[in-house]
Structure formats: C-alpha cells, structure tokens
Scaffold this active site. Structure first.
Site, PDB file in Angstrom:
ATOM      1  N   HIS A   1      -2.794  -3.123  -6.266  1.00 33.28           N
ATOM      2  CA  HIS A   1      -3.237  -2.740  -4.932  1.00 33.28           C
ATOM      3  C   HIS A   1      -4.755  -2.874  -4.774  1.00 33.28           C
ATOM      4  CE1 HIS A   1      -3.699   0.542  -1.666  1.00 33.28           C
ATOM      5  NE2 HIS A   1      -3.431  -0.620  -1.111  1.00 33.28           N
TER       6      HIS A   1
ATOM      7  N   ASN B   1      -4.236   6.035  -1.310  1.00 37.17           N
ATOM      8  CA  ASN B   1      -3.638   6.296   0.003  1.00 37.17           C
ATOM      9  C   ASN B   1      -2.957   7.663   0.077  1.00 37.17           C
ATOM     10  OD1 ASN B   1      -4.545   4.072   1.368  1.00 37.17           O
ATOM     11  ND2 ASN B   1      -2.746   2.826   0.924  1.00 37.17           N
TER      12      ASN B   1
ATOM     13  N   SER C   1       0.824  -1.213   0.000  1.00 35.81           N
ATOM     14  CA  SER C   1       0.000   0.000   0.000  1.00 35.81           C
ATOM     15  C   SER C   1       0.851   1.253   0.000  1.00 35.81           C
ATOM     16  CB  SER C   1      -0.946   0.002   1.187  1.00 35.81           C
ATOM     17  OG  SER C   1      -0.361  -0.572   2.301  1.00 35.81           O
TER      18      SER C   1
ATOM     19  N   GLU D   1      -5.789  -0.698  -7.883  1.00 38.18           N
ATOM     20  CA  GLU D   1      -4.832   0.210  -8.527  1.00 38.18           C
ATOM     21  C   GLU D   1      -3.769  -0.656  -9.202  1.00 38.18           C
ATOM     22  OE1 GLU D   1      -4.583   4.236  -5.896  1.00 38.18           O
ATOM     23  OE2 GLU D   1      -3.925   2.440  -4.862  1.00 38.18           O
TER      24      GLU D   1
HETATM   25  N1  3HC Z   1     -17.330 -10.996   2.228  1.00 33.20           N
HETATM   26  C1  3HC Z   1     -18.664 -11.132   2.108  1.00 33.20           C
HETATM   27  N2  3HC Z   1     -19.534 -10.319   2.714  1.00 33.20           N
HETATM   28  C2  3HC Z   1     -19.016  -9.323   3.465  1.00 33.20           C
HETATM   29  C3  3HC Z   1     -17.638  -9.135   3.635  1.00 33.20           C
HETATM   30  C4  3HC Z   1     -16.776 -10.026   2.971  1.00 33.20           C
HETATM   31  N3  3HC Z   1     -15.444  -9.951   3.065  1.00 33.20           N
HETATM   32  N4  3HC Z   1     -17.439  -8.068   4.451  1.00 33.20           N
HETATM   33  C5  3HC Z   1     -18.654  -7.606   4.774  1.00 33.20           C
HETATM   34  N5  3HC Z   1     -19.600  -8.362   4.193  1.00 33.20           N
HETATM   35  C6  3HC Z   1     -21.052  -8.236   4.290  1.00 33.20           C
HETATM   36  C7  3HC Z   1     -21.483  -7.934   5.710  1.00 33.20           C
HETATM   37  O1  3HC Z   1     -21.489  -9.102   6.469  1.00 33.20           O
HETATM   38  C8  3HC Z   1     -22.846  -7.347   5.507  1.00 33.20           C
HETATM   39  O2  3HC Z   1     -23.808  -8.376   5.423  1.00 33.20           O
HETATM   40  P1  3HC Z   1     -25.265  -8.175   6.066  1.00 33.20           P
HETATM   41  O3  3HC Z   1     -25.905  -7.090   5.269  1.00 33.20           O
HETATM   42  O4  3HC Z   1     -25.923  -9.495   5.893  1.00 33.20           O
HETATM   43  O5  3HC Z   1     -25.056  -7.810   7.510  1.00 33.20           O
HETATM   44  C9  3HC Z   1     -22.731  -6.691   4.139  1.00 33.20           C
HETATM   45  O6  3HC Z   1     -21.499  -7.150   3.535  1.00 33.20           O
HETATM   46  C10 3HC Z   1     -22.665  -5.219   4.202  1.00 33.20           C
HETATM   47  O7  3HC Z   1     -21.817  -4.869   5.270  1.00 33.20           O
HETATM   48  P2  3HC Z   1     -22.262  -3.791   6.297  1.00 33.20           P
HETATM   49  O8  3HC Z   1     -23.542  -4.123   6.958  1.00 33.20           O
HETATM   50  O9  3HC Z   1     -21.086  -3.552   7.191  1.00 33.20           O
HETATM   51  O10 3HC Z   1     -22.666  -2.577   5.406  1.00 33.20           O
HETATM   52  P3  3HC Z   1     -21.928  -1.589   4.504  1.00 33.20           P
HETATM   53  O11 3HC Z   1     -22.918  -1.215   3.508  1.00 33.20           O
HETATM   54  O12 3HC Z   1     -21.316  -0.551   5.398  1.00 33.20           O
HETATM   55  O13 3HC Z   1     -20.742  -2.272   3.696  1.00 33.20           O
HETATM   56  C11 3HC Z   1     -18.386  -1.900   3.550  1.00 33.20           C
HETATM   57  C12 3HC Z   1     -19.525  -2.601   4.265  1.00 33.20           C
HETATM   58  C13 3HC Z   1     -18.332  -2.358   2.090  1.00 33.20           C
HETATM   59  C14 3HC Z   1     -17.115  -2.342   4.256  1.00 33.20           C
HETATM   60  C15 3HC Z   1     -18.606  -0.379   3.582  1.00 33.20           C
HETATM   61  O14 3HC Z   1     -18.808   0.041   4.894  1.00 33.20           O
HETATM   62  C16 3HC Z   1     -17.446   0.391   3.004  1.00 33.20           C
HETATM   63  O15 3HC Z   1     -17.326   0.551   1.821  1.00 33.20           O
HETATM   64  N6  3HC Z   1     -16.574   0.900   3.901  1.00 33.20           N
HETATM   65  C17 3HC Z   1     -15.361   1.598   3.489  1.00 33.20           C
HETATM   66  C18 3HC Z   1     -14.296   0.582   3.202  1.00 33.20           C
HETATM   67  C19 3HC Z   1     -13.050   1.232   2.698  1.00 33.20           C
HETATM   68  O16 3HC Z   1     -12.891   2.441   2.602  1.00 33.20           O
HETATM   69  N7  3HC Z   1     -12.079   0.373   2.335  1.00 33.20           N
HETATM   70  C20 3HC Z   1     -10.811   0.825   1.875  1.00 33.20           C
HETATM   71  C21 3HC Z   1      -9.875   0.892   3.003  1.00 33.20           C
HETATM   72  S1  3HC Z   1      -8.314   1.490   2.509  1.00 33.20           S
HETATM   73  C22 3HC Z   1      -7.528   0.131   1.943  1.00 33.20           C
HETATM   74  O17 3HC Z   1      -7.992  -0.970   1.980  1.00 33.20           O
HETATM   75  C23 3HC Z   1      -6.183   0.366   1.351  1.00 33.20           C
HETATM   76  C24 3HC Z   1      -5.090  -0.085   2.271  1.00 33.20           C
HETATM   77  O18 3HC Z   1      -3.865   0.073   1.566  1.00 33.20           O
HETATM   78  C25 3HC Z   1      -5.041   0.674   3.573  1.00 33.20           C
END
Ligand code: 3HC
Length: 295
Positions: A141, A191, A120, A153
C-alpha cells in the site's frame, strides 16, 4: 534471496502511475497496463510531469529522467505482464474487478511471480483466495503522491509465505521507500487511524464546530500536519474516501467509519475534490477558495 527486478503495474491512474514511476526510477523494467491507450497516455503524461519537476528542482539528472522513461512500457494487454517478477495492482477499489484481473493473470504468470495489491481497504485474503498462489500474495500500500511519500505498508495476510513477505519488504526498500509491516485488517495501519479522523472533521463541520478554513488551520498549525483534513480530503478524493469508509464500515460495523451525510451528498453531485475541480475547496481559480456548501 533473489531481487524483484521486473515489475508489472495494473492501472495507470494517480496511484498506478506513481508506482510505475518509482519502480522504473529504481532501475526496474516496468510494464504498465491500462484498459485504453488514452488512459495510458494520461498516466504517462503524469509521470513525465513528475520527472520533469524533479529535474527542474535539481533532484534528478536529465539522463536519469530519460533512462526512467525508457524502462517503462505501456500496454492494454494483461498478457504483457506475464514475465514479471512482481505484479502490483492499482485499479479501482472493486473486489470483482480486481479478482477478475488476478484470475486472468494467475493463469498467465509463472509460479515465481508475486502478486501485490495496492488496495487501501479491501481484504488481501479475499484476493489471495481467488488465485492458486495465496502464499505468493501480499498487500503493498503506497501513499499519494507516490513519488514523494516515503511510506509503504507491506501487508501479510494469513496465507502469505514468510519468504514472499521478506522479498516484498526488500523490494519496497529498493524503491527508496521506508516500509512498515501491517496485518491484513481493513485499512491496515494508516487508514485505520486516518479515515476516522477525516470523517470526524466532516462531522465537526456538520455540527458547526468551525469553518473549513479554521478546522484546516487548526490541524496544520496546532498539530504540524502538512495539510488540514479538508485539503487532504480534496487531495485524496471524496469519492475514494467515501468508498474506503463504506468498506471499513462494512468490515467493523462501527459508527466512526460510517460516511457522514455531507460526504455522501458531495460525492452524489460529483464534488470529488481536486480531481473534479471542486470539493471542500474550489480549484477553478488560483489560489483555491473555500466552497459554499450552504452550511
Ligand atoms: N512529483 C513530483 N513533484 C511533486 C509531485 C509529484 N507527484 N507532487 C507535488 N510535487 C511538488 C510540487 O509541485 C511542489 O513543487 P514546488 O515547490 O516547485 O511548487 C513540491 O512538490 C512541494 O509541493 P507543495 O508546494 O504542495 O508543498 P508541500 O510541502 O505541501 O508538499 C505534499 C506536498 C508532499 C503533498 C505534502 O503537502 C503532504 O505531505 N501532504 C499530505 C499527503 C498525505 O497525507 N498523503 C497520504 C494520503 S492517504 C493515502 O494516500 C492512502 C490512500 O489509501 C487513501
């Protein structure tokens, strides 16, 4: 342009297991390598849980779930990845550890194998230079949670051949992702913008601008983010964010990438966020409550 159909994944943590899952779900024979059977079991359990969730929600047929798992192999031997078309590395953010693996694989893989790092914040060039295939080295990424996030990415460093880059872009699309092209600068595109935002939220908290809950609520309701910055910090991991910030600060020498003291202290005491059960929020009970940080 020949398709990349057999995939090796180094590391089966949060990112590696997600990458292996999407590769296998897309029809690729996928070999995952972790350092111990126990870590392989943990990673496999994460994949099974995620696939079962998709079945439960009607997004995946039971037979597709079973076929995905059949396409996955778990090993502790680096050599088992030798025959793969592409090897994707998702191990800890430590250049020495990554390069030791790349050097070993460089001697084992055929000339056609593309090497891709899911780093990252580290420089792709620093890994490409450790191998004899700098033209067949790219950044790839992914975002957490990998099975749900559409973005990848694809990073072209100074040595990446255009053909390698194009094949990797096609590969990312074949995984059902929506890739973007990024240059090999620390943090790439996302990032570079996300990390200073997360660090600024911690600085705002340190300065008493608002509470954890109100800052999170502000960004969710005011700007339509799915999670506020503290919920996202806990989700990504405070230790991971700290490491990324340190690497980006070392690269750019700009205060906006410097990890704030509060982040450092929380990491020192093991408050890593969701993975350790406590970060800006306490996950010991459902629903999570705000942690008392003595602010
Ligand atoms: N596989 C399958 N299902 C999954 C899952 C996975 N890995 N993770 C979550 N789910 C499911 C949940 O269990 C949930 O199911 P449910 O509706 O039956 O309870 C459903 O997906 C939706 O999850 P949430 O209820 O938590 O609802 P959201 O609509 O908030 O979705 C999310 C979750 C997609 C994580 C959303 O909150 C989101 O987009 N968050 C931001 C994530 C983000 O910014 N990620 C990037 C981080 S930075 C990065 O990764 C880069 C690194 O270099 C740092």
């Amino acid at each position: 342009m020949s398709k990349l159909e057999t995939v090796g994944v180094l590391g089966c943590g949060l990112m590696g297991s997600g990458i292996a899952q999407v590769a296998a779900a897309a029809g690729c024979r996928t070999v995952v390598r972790e350092v111990s059977d126990e870590l392989n079991e943990k990673g496999k359990a994460r994949i099974v849980k995620s696939l079962d969730k998709f079945v439960e929600k009607g997004k995946l047929e039971q037979n597709e779930r079973d076929a995905t798992l059949e396409r996955l192999t778990f090993t502790t031997e680096v050599g088992d990845l030798a025959g793969c078309d592409i090897v994707i590395e998702a191990v800890t953010e430590d250049l020495e550890i990554k390069n030791a693996l790349w050097k070993e694989l460089d001697g084992l893989c055929g000339a056609g194998t593309i090497f891709a790092s899911n780093t990252s914040s580290l420089t792709i060039a620093a890994m490409a230079a450790a191998t004899k295939r700098p033209d067949r080295f790219v950044g790839l990424h992914f975002f957490n949670p990998v099975p749900l996030m559409k973005l990848v990415e694809v990073v072209r460093t100074v040595t990446t051949a255009p053909g390698t880059f194009d094949r990797t872009m096609l590969f990312a699309t074949s995984l059902g992702k929506d890739p973007i092209a990024a240059k090999d600068t620390s943090g790439f595109i996302v990032n570079l913008l996300l990390v200073p935002y997360l660090l600024d939220a911690i600085r705002a908290l340190e300065h008493g601008v608002g509470t954890i809950q109100d800052i999170d609520k502000g960004m969710v309701l005011g700007t339509g983010h799915p999670m506020g910055p503290f919920a996202l910090l806990d989700f990504v991991g405070l230790d991971t964010t700290y490491k990324i910030a340190e690497i980006m600060f070392a690269e750019y020498r700009e205060p906006r990438y410097a990890p704030p003291p509060l982040l450092k202290r929380m990491v020192l005491v093991g408050m890593y966020g969701r993975k350790s059960g406590k970060g800006f929020y306490d996950y010991s009970a459902t629903p999570a409550s705000v942690s008392d940080l003595g602010l």
